[in-house]
Design a protein around this motif. Structure first.
Motif, PDB file in Angstrom:
ATOM      1  N   SER A 102       9.754  -1.581  -8.550  1.00 23.36           N
ATOM      2  CA  SER A 102       8.295  -0.518  -8.315  1.00 23.36           C
ATOM      3  C   SER A 102       8.296  -0.022  -9.859  1.00 23.36           C
ATOM      4  O   SER A 102       6.797   0.266 -10.118  1.00 23.36           O
ATOM      5  N   ILE A 375       4.986   2.413   2.271  1.00 22.14           N
ATOM      6  CA  ILE A 375       5.149   3.046   0.750  1.00 22.14           C
ATOM      7  C   ILE A 375       3.368   3.099   0.319  1.00 22.14           C
ATOM      8  O   ILE A 375       2.372   1.315   0.414  1.00 22.14           O
ATOM      9  N   SER A 383       9.360   6.339  -1.801  1.00 21.28           N
ATOM     10  CA  SER A 383       8.910   6.322  -0.693  1.00 21.28           C
ATOM     11  C   SER A 383       9.184   5.165  -0.477  1.00 21.28           C
ATOM     12  O   SER A 383       9.592   4.167  -1.357  1.00 21.28           O
ATOM     13  N   GLY A 384       9.587   4.540   1.232  1.00 19.91           N
ATOM     14  CA  GLY A 384       9.878   3.308   1.323  1.00 19.91           C
ATOM     15  C   GLY A 384      11.546   3.839   1.987  1.00 19.91           C
ATOM     16  O   GLY A 384      11.780   4.185   0.939  1.00 19.91           O
TER      17      GLY A 384
END
Length: 533
Positions: A102, A375, A383-384
């Motif tokens: 991330s 994503i 997300s993901g």
């Protein structure tokens, strides 16, 4: 039962102070950061130093410096971009269809996971330099343990009897580094203990590295300790066999030759070496994997300890990074409750390998509740899906000693991979038995509590690639696998954010090897850049 090889911070310090460090590493154009020195002759007056210095070669796989997890013994190279296991994970898994990081402001990560790397990428420099430091340390150990030097120091018979195995291990660690250089960069600075110091070494290409590693691993076979008879954390015959098997499986990539028969042969050597699958798949990835049933399966680990080898290595990164931003599941896996707040997630191509047939498969540790598989924005940590494969918890219900730096060793090589290599090499014409190959696949599924065993007609190359993803994800194999299957570059298989496209785009063929770091070429004019960069 193996005893643990204690690769402690102090042992790493001894190794890194073995000699005047500029001499230790000049043959591979590495600039150490630490100017403290201890002359070899003074160090080796104590005979215990030989084993300690050998341990330091192993320690270079886990540690980055002698002053804590954030220190670096490589000048102008940050610890976070040069820990061997972590950078190996990045170049082999983060670059492929398995994971997303991330925090793209972390040096080099954005370019690796979006396949935008250049020769200036700091993670590539870290990988290149750390591997070469392992080579340099092994070379130095070999220079200091010749018969002539042992005679001059009047070394005891006890130590001399151990020296052939010690030297074989050092050569094995050097060969492993050259193997990874061959795979990742396609070339390396090349030097052995016989070469003069303070010289610019020649650059070896893939064919030359393949020939050296193959011949070296075969040459040391007699002196290596038998499979599963060495201390935990030290290499034995099966580690050498594992490197050879992986080289032979990928020989068409490396040297444009089919060596699948050799791959099958060396897989059989490992399988006959006394290994067996851990009773529980997840034992391989827990804080006590140095003592639980994983010791039957793991062929070679990168050791991690929450007190003595604190480092930001692959297991520390994956366990803290896998704590979800929504789930806050850190306590469950033995780190702080919030961990690193959703730093790592899985790409949907990995998630899709675990369809409904794998809902109860032990290998399926994906957490999807309340999350989208998509994503579309890498910075959106909500997300993901997330993954809970690695843990700082033990098989007995306790936890590692530290809530950041984990006790979980990284299983660099393990038996499950050997089973899968055997099956693939068989299908590619390497001989062996189809019945045996199917049996190995079904053993993995049975161990994972998956009743969907297969028949011989279902064993195909595409099946094996998917099964490798299910069994070995996040273990630093995927890039190599996809290249072997001709799916890493080109556009016949795309994954999210491949080539910086949200749905994936084609990659040029030269991305099958990484560029030689600019700084490394500047240090040694004999190195030339790989085609396309």
């Amino acid at each position: 039962m193996k005893t643990r090889f204690k690769i402690q911070k102090t042992i790493g310090l001894i190794c890194l102070l073995v000699v005047t460090l500029t001499s230790c590493t000049a043959d591979l154009d590495i600039t150490p950061n630490d100017d403290q020195t201890t002359l070899s002759e003074d160090l080796f007056t104590n005979e215990t130093a030989y084993k300690q210095v050998l341990a330091g070669i192993y320690a270079n796989l886990a540690l980055t410096g002698t002053d804590g997890a954030g220190s670096s013994n490589l000048k102008n190279i940050d610890a976070g971009t040069s820990q061997f296991g972590r950078v190996l994970l990045y170049v082999q898994s983060l670059s492929a269809d398995e994971m997303i990081w991330s925090y793209e402001n972390d040096p080099g990560t954005r370019e690796i996971q979006r396949n935008l790397w250049t020769a200036q990428n700091p993670l590539l420099l870290g990988m290149f330099s750390r591997a070469h430091l392992s080579i340099a340390l092994a070379n130095n150990f070999l220079r200091e343990t010749t018969d002539a030097k042992l005679d001059a120091r009047n070394v005891s018979t006890t130590v001399r009897n151990e020296m052939p195995a010690y030297r074989a291990e050092a050569r094995l660690m050097r060969a492993m580094s050259y193997y990874y250089m061959m795979d990742i960069f396609g070339k390396a600075n090349f030097s052995t203990e016989d070469d003069a110091l303070n010289s610019q070494p020649p650059a070896y290409d893939r064919a030359q590295l393949f020939e050296f590693v193959e011949s070296e691993l075969k040459a040391i076979d007699t002196d290596l300790i038998a499979s599963r008879q060495n201390q935990y954390g030290r290499a034995d015959k099966s580690v050498a066999y594992m490197i050879l098997a992986k080289m032979y499986l990928n020989a068409e990539v490396y040297i444009n030759e089919s060596r699948y028969t050799d791959c099958v042969s060396y897989c059989e050597k490992i399988i006959n070496g006394g290994y067996s699958l851990a009773t529980n798949y997840l034992h391989n990835f827990m804080a006590d994997n140095n003592t639980n049933s994983a010791t039957n399966e793991v062929i070679f680990p990168i050791v991690s300890d929450g007190l003595t080898t604190q480092n930001y290595g692959p297991t520390t990164v994956m366990i803290n990074g896998s704590v979800g931003s929504i789930e806050v599941n850190g306590t469950e896996v033995g780190v702080s409750a919030g961990g690193w707040g959703g730093a790592l997630r899985v790409r949907k191509q990995l998630a899709n390998l675990f369809n409904s047939s794998f809902a109860n498969d032990t290998r399926n540790t994906i957490i999807s509740s309340g999350r989208s598989i998509e994503i579309t924005d890498i910075s959106d940590k909500d997300s993901g899906y997330i993954l809970q494969k690695y843990s700082n918890a033990t098989s007995t219900g306790t936890f590692g000693v530290d809530q950041t730096f984990v006790d979980t060793d990284f299983p660099l090589f393990r038996l499950a991979d050997v089973y899968l290599m055997y099956a693939e090499a068989h299908l590619r014409g390497g001989g062996g038995s189809l019945t045996t190959a199917v049996g190995y696949i079904n053993a993995l599924r049975t161990r994972a509590n998956n009743s969907n065993t297969i028949t011989s007609g279902e064993l195909t190359l595409d099946f094996i690639l998917d099964e490798r993803g299910r069994e070995l994800h996040w273990e630093a194999h995927r890039r190599q696998d996809l290249i072997r299957y001709k799916k890493f570059t080109g556009g016949n298989y795309n994954w999210v954010w491949k080539g910086n496209g949200s749905n994936g785009i084609s990659l040029p063929a030269h991305f099958n090897v990484y560029p030689i770091p600019t700084a490394s070429m500047a240090a040694n004019p004999n190195l030339t850049q790989n085609t396309g960069y």
